[in-house]
Write an enzyme that holds these catalytic residues in place. Structure first.
Site, PDB file in Angstrom:
ATOM      1  CD  GLU A   1      11.800 -51.250 -23.441  1.00  0.00           C
ATOM      2  OE1 GLU A   1      12.715 -51.988 -23.831  1.00  0.00           O
ATOM      3  OE2 GLU A   1      11.255 -51.364 -22.335  1.00  0.00           O
TER       4      GLU A   1
ATOM      5  CB  CYS B   1      10.696 -52.437 -17.878  1.00  0.00           C
ATOM      6  SG  CYS B   1      10.346 -52.682 -16.129  1.00  0.00           S
TER       7      CYS B   1
ATOM      8  CE  LYS C   1      26.147 -59.675 -17.073  1.00  0.00           C
ATOM      9  NZ  LYS C   1      26.423 -58.231 -17.036  1.00  0.00           N
TER      10      LYS C   1
ATOM     11  CD  GLU D   1       9.836 -59.911 -14.466  1.00  0.00           C
ATOM     12  OE1 GLU D   1       9.192 -59.047 -15.109  1.00  0.00           O
ATOM     13  OE2 GLU D   1       9.292 -60.763 -13.753  1.00  0.00           O
TER      14      GLU D   1
HETATM   15  P1  NAD Z   1      20.269 -55.576 -21.879  1.00  0.00           P
HETATM   16  O1  NAD Z   1      19.419 -56.711 -22.289  1.00  0.00           O
HETATM   17  O2  NAD Z   1      21.194 -54.980 -22.861  1.00  0.00           O
HETATM   18  O3  NAD Z   1      21.182 -56.020 -20.639  1.00  0.00           O
HETATM   19  C1  NAD Z   1      20.648 -56.498 -19.402  1.00  0.00           C
HETATM   20  C2  NAD Z   1      21.697 -57.298 -18.685  1.00  0.00           C
HETATM   21  O4  NAD Z   1      21.948 -58.504 -19.398  1.00  0.00           O
HETATM   22  C3  NAD Z   1      23.065 -56.633 -18.581  1.00  0.00           C
HETATM   23  O5  NAD Z   1      23.645 -57.031 -17.350  1.00  0.00           O
HETATM   24  C4  NAD Z   1      23.830 -57.207 -19.777  1.00  0.00           C
HETATM   25  O6  NAD Z   1      25.226 -57.173 -19.590  1.00  0.00           O
HETATM   26  C5  NAD Z   1      23.301 -58.622 -19.799  1.00  0.00           C
HETATM   27  N1  NAD Z   1      23.239 -59.298 -21.098  1.00  0.00           N
HETATM   28  C6  NAD Z   1      22.935 -58.776 -22.313  1.00  0.00           C
HETATM   29  N2  NAD Z   1      22.909 -59.741 -23.253  1.00  0.00           N
HETATM   30  C7  NAD Z   1      23.159 -60.914 -22.609  1.00  0.00           C
HETATM   31  C8  NAD Z   1      23.251 -62.281 -23.018  1.00  0.00           C
HETATM   32  N3  NAD Z   1      23.057 -62.642 -24.286  1.00  0.00           N
HETATM   33  N4  NAD Z   1      23.516 -63.218 -22.079  1.00  0.00           N
HETATM   34  C9  NAD Z   1      23.688 -62.875 -20.790  1.00  0.00           C
HETATM   35  N5  NAD Z   1      23.635 -61.603 -20.333  1.00  0.00           N
HETATM   36  C10 NAD Z   1      23.373 -60.640 -21.234  1.00  0.00           C
HETATM   37  O7  NAD Z   1      19.272 -54.497 -21.253  1.00  0.00           O
HETATM   38  P2  NAD Z   1      19.630 -53.060 -20.662  1.00  0.00           P
HETATM   39  O8  NAD Z   1      19.819 -52.111 -21.781  1.00  0.00           O
HETATM   40  O9  NAD Z   1      20.704 -53.173 -19.627  1.00  0.00           O
HETATM   41  O10 NAD Z   1      18.268 -52.731 -19.869  1.00  0.00           O
HETATM   42  C11 NAD Z   1      17.180 -52.136 -20.451  1.00  0.00           C
HETATM   43  C12 NAD Z   1      16.132 -53.181 -20.767  1.00  0.00           C
HETATM   44  O11 NAD Z   1      15.736 -53.858 -19.571  1.00  0.00           O
HETATM   45  C13 NAD Z   1      14.859 -52.585 -21.330  1.00  0.00           C
HETATM   46  O12 NAD Z   1      14.417 -53.348 -22.424  1.00  0.00           O
HETATM   47  C14 NAD Z   1      13.873 -52.692 -20.169  1.00  0.00           C
HETATM   48  O13 NAD Z   1      12.538 -52.716 -20.560  1.00  0.00           O
HETATM   49  C15 NAD Z   1      14.302 -53.944 -19.525  1.00  0.00           C
HETATM   50  N6  NAD Z   1      13.829 -53.997 -18.125  1.00  0.00           N
HETATM   51  C16 NAD Z   1      12.807 -54.849 -17.823  1.00  0.00           C
HETATM   52  C17 NAD Z   1      12.332 -54.901 -16.516  1.00  0.00           C
HETATM   53  C18 NAD Z   1      11.217 -55.834 -16.142  1.00  0.00           C
HETATM   54  O14 NAD Z   1      11.056 -56.089 -14.962  1.00  0.00           O
HETATM   55  N7  NAD Z   1      10.441 -56.362 -17.073  1.00  0.00           N
HETATM   56  C19 NAD Z   1      12.885 -54.078 -15.523  1.00  0.00           C
HETATM   57  C20 NAD Z   1      13.909 -53.213 -15.890  1.00  0.00           C
HETATM   58  C21 NAD Z   1      14.390 -53.183 -17.198  1.00  0.00           C
END
Ligand code: NAD
Length: 481
Positions: free
Chosen positions: A386, A286, A178, A252
């Site tokens: 963050e 991240c 997704k 992650e």
């Molecule tokens: P987000 O959590 O808003 O969304 C990430 C994904 O999860 C999207 O596809 C979103 O539609 C989905 N999602 C959100 N809530 C959900 C739920 N309750 N159930 C199922 N799916 C859900 O994050 P974002 O704004 O898209 O990405 C930025 C974040 O990702 C930052 O916090 C960053 O640090 C983190 N990140 C971490 C890593 C790592 O490897 N640790 C790598 C890249 C990004």
């Protein structure tokens, strides 16, 4: 050429969406719609999970030998290698990643992940015979964990998709991917390549959707494991659901990593390194090392050098190869970063570069001015939360012990660096900071080694044999003596 799409990739075919809802993919640079794709509903997720379930329970993929799966993934890798430019450009268009970064991390790095996982799979102990405690043989097998829900974020969409799809494929899992609504386009190209490579129907299913449909996927009884990359807030919710259902889960999540600049560091080389480690992908990373720790004795030098370095970075059109900092992914992200810049000033930090407002020469696009704060106390919110943009905080320390204490004084534990003339001393600092990865005078991810977070930065590891293990269940078989 139109980038529009009208179907999902389900059960090895292009499937009509259950509703007429669409996602508009908007360029963060021009603010214009560049493509429209269907938005997945819970009914589309149900269809995708049903296809993945069938392919797992009845299909050939989990029953093929590891070598047969390796051959198919090798085909995929070869096809992917021929599309690196196209893939990087799609990601620059959809989320504004500067092309200089995209051509390094948004497609070549995912391809390198595939190749590294292929090497790991060739050596992996899929089935081994051990001599047990009773002196008789035991067979230990790694079997596929089942149907995987792979949920990546928008910032490094292929990077975080490949780290799930490839080990899941190699282990014999089937899956529903997704993608985030901001970045669906790259995943369509990936679907075409998987199809052409000969991945059987139903093994990989792709439905771009918002978080509600994502939550439906996570809770779906047909899913055995959730592999999530995204914010810590979403990760907590997902972990709670998986805990209740006893589903396997790897997370992650976010970070607030610290770069410790020791007094014996080569300052010019450190600044060159920080341009990447602190500001890669316009700060939307991240692992970005957004807390810069400098000794009180050297504080002024580090602040001045950092301000000068960041001021020299080119901000603007992400398609321009010379651009180092592009726009934020969306207007809401631009607003979020601006709120933090205002908050830092309210908290008493001193803006030495940037501040709110559009960067010089730009009047549209979701840009922010790269900003350096000095006089930051690690307890301030700009040092603890963050921000996910080009905003750096320089924090003073007394001595190395104090620097390690400050680096560890964080809810997160994802990454970090130390910059020093003494590499052995730097490795010693690395041993003391509680993060999943750590760099000495560099920060380069090695896909043969595990990557992941301590504390609120996550659960589990991606990459390396550890990353492949997360897609397996371990079974012991006791043959007769
Ligand atoms: P987000 O959590 O808003 O969304 C990430 C994904 O999860 C999207 O596809 C979103 O539609 C989905 N999602 C959100 N809530 C959900 C739920 N309750 N159930 C199922 N799916 C859900 O994050 P974002 O704004 O898209 O990405 C930025 C974040 O990702 C930052 O916090 C960053 O640090 C983190 N990140 C971490 C890593 C790592 O490897 N640790 C790598 C890249 C990004």
């Amino acid at each position: 050429m139109s980038l529009d799409r009208t179907a999902f990739y389900i059960d090895g075919d292009w499937a009509a969406p259950a509703t007429s809802n669409t996602i508009r993919v908007v360029s963060p640079h021009t603010e214009q719609v560049i493509a429209t794709v269907p938005e997945g509903s819970t009914a589309d997720i149900d269809a995708a999970v049903a296809a993945a379930r069938r392919a797992f329970d009845e299909g050939p993929w989990p029953r093929m030998s590891p070598q047969e799966r390796i051959d198919v993934v090798q085909n995929f890798s070869n096809l992917y290698a021929a599309k690196l430019g196209e893939m990087a450009e799609l990601i620059t268009l959809e989320m504004g990643s500067p092309t200089s970064f995209a051509n390094l991390a948004q497609s070549p790095a995912p391809w390198m992940q595939i190749e590294t996982f292929l090497g790991i799979a060739r050596e992996f102990p899929w089935e081994e015979r051990r001599t047990g405690a009773l002196g008789t043989d035991v067979i230990v097998r790694r079997e596929p964990v089942g149907v995987v829900a792979a949920i990546p974020p928008w910032n490094v969409p292929q990077f975080t998709t490949m780290s799930k799809v490839v080990p899941a494929l190699l282990a014999g899992c089937t899956m529903v991917v997704k993608p985030a609504p901001e970045t669906p386009l790259d995943t369509y190209l990936m679907a075409e390549l998987l199809h052409e490579a000969g991945v059987p129907a139903g093994v990989v299913n792709i439905v771009a959707a918002d978080r509600e449909a994502g939550a439906h996927l996570v809770a779906h009884p047909g899913v055995d494991k959730v592999a999530f990359t995204g914010s810590t807030a979403a990760g907590r919710k997902i972990a709670a659901v998986c805990g209740e259902q006893l589903k396997r889960v790897s997370l992650e999540l976010g970070g607030k990593s610290a770069a410790i600049v020791l007094d014996d560091a080569d300052l010019a080389a450190t600044m060159e390194g920080l341009k990447f480690t602190a500001l890669m992908n316009s700060g939307q990373a991240c692992v970005a090392q957004t807390r810069i720790l400098a000794s009180r004795a050297n504080y002024g030098n580090v602040v001045d050098a950092l301000a000068e370095t960041v001021a020299g970075m080119q901000v603007g059109d992400p398609m321009d190869p010379a651009t180092e900092i592009g726009p934020m992914v969306a207007q809401r992200q631009q607003e979020r970063v601006e709120k933090y810049i205002a908050l830092g000033q309210e908290e008493g930090a001193r803006v030495v570069l940037g501040g709110n407002g559009m960067p010089d020469g730009l009047s549209s696009g979701w840009y922010v001015r790269p900003t350096v704060f000095a006089d930051v106390d690690n307890r301030m919110r700009i040092a603890q939360e963050e921000i996910f943009g080009p905003v750096l905080s320089v924090i003073p320390f007394d001595d190395v012990d104090d620097a390690v204490r400050i680096a560890n004084d964080s809810e997160y534990g994802l990454a970090g660096t130390v910059w020093t003339g003494d590499v052995e001393g730097g490795i010693d600092v690395a041993r003391r900071v509680r993060t999943g990865t750590y760099g000495v005078n560099t920060y380069t991810m090695d896909f043969a080694a595990p990557f992941g977070g301590y504390k609120a930065s996550g659960v589990g590891r991606e990459f390396g044999p550890e990353g492949l293990s997360h897609y397996t269940e371990v079974k012991s078989i006791y043959p007769p003596a």
